[in-house]
Design a protein around this motif. Structure first.
Motif, PDB file in Angstrom:
ATOM      1  N   VAL A  39       0.258  -1.657  -0.259  1.00 22.94           N
ATOM      2  CA  VAL A  39      -0.086  -0.484  -0.230  1.00 22.94           C
ATOM      3  C   VAL A  39       0.775   0.961  -0.237  1.00 22.94           C
ATOM      4  CG1 VAL A  39      -1.533   1.609   1.512  1.00 22.94           C
ATOM      5  CG2 VAL A  39      -1.823  -1.339   1.321  1.00 22.94           C
ATOM      6  N   ALA A  40       1.789   1.693   0.629  1.00 23.19           N
ATOM      7  CA  ALA A  40       2.665   1.969   0.950  1.00 23.19           C
ATOM      8  C   ALA A  40       3.862   2.828  -0.169  1.00 23.19           C
ATOM      9  CB  ALA A  40       3.620   2.268   1.829  1.00 23.19           C
ATOM     10  N   GLN A  41       4.603   1.347  -1.378  1.00 26.79           N
ATOM     11  CA  GLN A  41       4.183   1.680  -1.909  1.00 26.79           C
ATOM     12  C   GLN A  41       3.784   2.021  -3.677  1.00 26.79           C
ATOM     13  OE1 GLN A  41       5.944  -2.223  -3.567  1.00 26.79           O
ATOM     14  NE2 GLN A  41       7.604  -2.257  -1.349  1.00 26.79           N
ATOM     15  N   ALA A  42       2.302   1.382  -3.654  1.00 19.72           N
ATOM     16  CA  ALA A  42       1.583   2.013  -4.217  1.00 19.72           C
ATOM     17  C   ALA A  42       1.094   3.543  -4.521  1.00 19.72           C
ATOM     18  CB  ALA A  42      -0.028   1.601  -4.133  1.00 19.72           C
ATOM     19  N   THR A  43       1.496   3.869  -3.056  1.00 20.92           N
ATOM     20  CA  THR A  43       0.593   5.403  -2.201  1.00 20.92           C
ATOM     21  C   THR A  43       2.564   6.923  -2.894  1.00 20.92           C
ATOM     22  OG1 THR A  43      -0.608   5.188  -0.789  1.00 20.92           O
ATOM     23  CG2 THR A  43       0.459   6.779  -1.051  1.00 20.92           C
ATOM     24  N   LEU A  44       3.239   6.310  -3.105  1.00 19.82           N
ATOM     25  CA  LEU A  44       4.630   6.504  -3.234  1.00 19.82           C
ATOM     26  C   LEU A  44       4.773   6.869  -4.982  1.00 19.82           C
ATOM     27  CD1 LEU A  44       7.550   7.752  -2.391  1.00 19.82           C
ATOM     28  CD2 LEU A  44       8.064   5.424  -3.003  1.00 19.82           C
ATOM     29  N   ARG A  45       4.170   6.037  -5.076  1.00 20.14           N
ATOM     30  CA  ARG A  45       4.008   5.813  -6.443  1.00 20.14           C
ATOM     31  C   ARG A  45       3.240   7.288  -7.032  1.00 20.14           C
ATOM     32  NH1 ARG A  45       4.771  -0.037  -6.758  1.00 20.14           N
ATOM     33  NH2 ARG A  45       2.706  -0.205  -7.086  1.00 20.14           N
ATOM     34  N   ASN A  46       2.460   6.958  -6.365  1.00 23.24           N
ATOM     35  CA  ASN A  46       0.912   7.872  -7.377  1.00 23.24           C
ATOM     36  C   ASN A  46       1.751   9.099  -7.092  1.00 23.24           C
ATOM     37  OD1 ASN A  46      -1.674   8.658  -8.248  1.00 23.24           O
ATOM     38  ND2 ASN A  46      -2.026   9.144  -5.964  1.00 23.24           N
TER      39      ASN A  46
END
Length: 301
Positions: A39-46
């Motif tokens: 979840v944190a990685q997806a947020t960072l990518r966005n």
């Protein structure tokens, strides 16, 4: 009756207590999958994607810098840029027309200013009481004035074109559709040359002929000069009006282009700072999530 009710109540209680109550699903502890980190990685990518977009706006000054940003808007903007370039070329041509007309008008004005001195010399030469020495001096002055007028006409050239020695209409581009506007020449040089050749050793009688229009050489010279003043001035006004109109269209087109593609840098700057903060928080969230599997080591301590 009371015993029966009690019996039924007890059966209901037992049925209720024996009903299945689902338990909350417990999260599995594993070292292969880390949902929090995902979840944190997806947020960072966005956040990083948005940060790249805003950074590009700040760096280029455009919210639509290329077709990748917005293909349809970029296509329209490219068409407007072509229009602005074309209008700039039209203005360049019109500026040339203004220059040609202004130089021709300046030449005609300078010649017109000499007519007062020429007529004054002719008046002096028409006096039969002057001495021979004075007549020679006045004739020399008149000849110098006539030659000066002819030289002024011949020097009124702009970019190799002289509108005072011919009657040709010089055409200039007037709009992006290929329309033209012209500056028409007035031949003053011929009458100036004829007048210069007709003076130099005038008697009092000959001088009077120039003054009373018996000789057409001066009258033709004056008429040609006045025609140049009025004709070229009219052409200059028309060219300047067209130039102002094209300039206004160019300015309006540039404003429209800017509204389509220019970035609001104040807004982009604020958003950039907010996204940078979000990026830092997302990075910290990944760091925290990545530490979760290490808790498993304590189970084997």
């Amino acid at each position: 009756m009371r015993v029966a009710l009690n019996t039924l109540g007890k059966k209901a209680i037992r049925a209720k207590s024996s009903a299945y109550i689902p338990e909350k699903e417990s999260k599995m502890t594993t070292i292969h999958t880390n949902p929090g980190a995902l979840v944190a990685q997806a947020t960072l990518r966005n956040v990083t994607s948005q940060l790249d977009t805003v950074s590009k706006q700040v760096q280029t000054g455009f919210k639509v810098a290329d077709a990748k940003d917005d293909a349809s808007t970029f296509s329209v903007a490219q068409g407007l840029r072509a229009d602005v370039k074309s209008l700039g070329a039209v203005q360049q041509g019109l500026n040339g027309a203004v220059g040609l007309a202004e130089v021709g008008l300046a030449g005609a004005t300078a010649v017109s200013n000499l007519f007062e001195d020429i007529q004054a010399k002719l008046t002096q030469l028409a006096d039969s009481s002057i001495t021979a020495t004075q007549r020679t001096t006045y004739n020399a002055d008149l000849q110098a004035l006539a030659n000066q007028a002819k030289d002024l006409v011949s020097q009124a050239s702009f970019n190799g074109t002289n509108v005072l020695d011919n009657t040709t209409a010089v055409n200039f581009i007037a709009d992006v559709n290929g329309g033209t506007i012209s500056v028409t020449g007035v031949n003053v040089f011929t009458s100036a040359s004829v007048f210069a050749a007709s003076v130099g050793a005038l008697t009092d009688a000959q001088a009077r002929q120039f003054l009373n229009s018996s000789s057409n050489t001066l009258d033709n010279f004056v008429t040609a000069t006045n025609n140049a003043l009025s004709g070229i001035a009219a052409d200059l006004r028309a060219v300047e009006s067209q130039n102002s109109f094209v300039s206004a269209i160019s300015d309006a087109t540039e404003k429209g282009l800017g509204a389509l593609v220019d970035a609001d840098l104040a807004k982009a700057s604020s958003k950039l700072q907010a996204l940078q903060a979000q990026q830092q928080l997302s990075t910290q969230a990944i760091t925290i999530a990545n530490q979760a599997p290490s808790v498993l080591l304590s189970l084997f301590g």
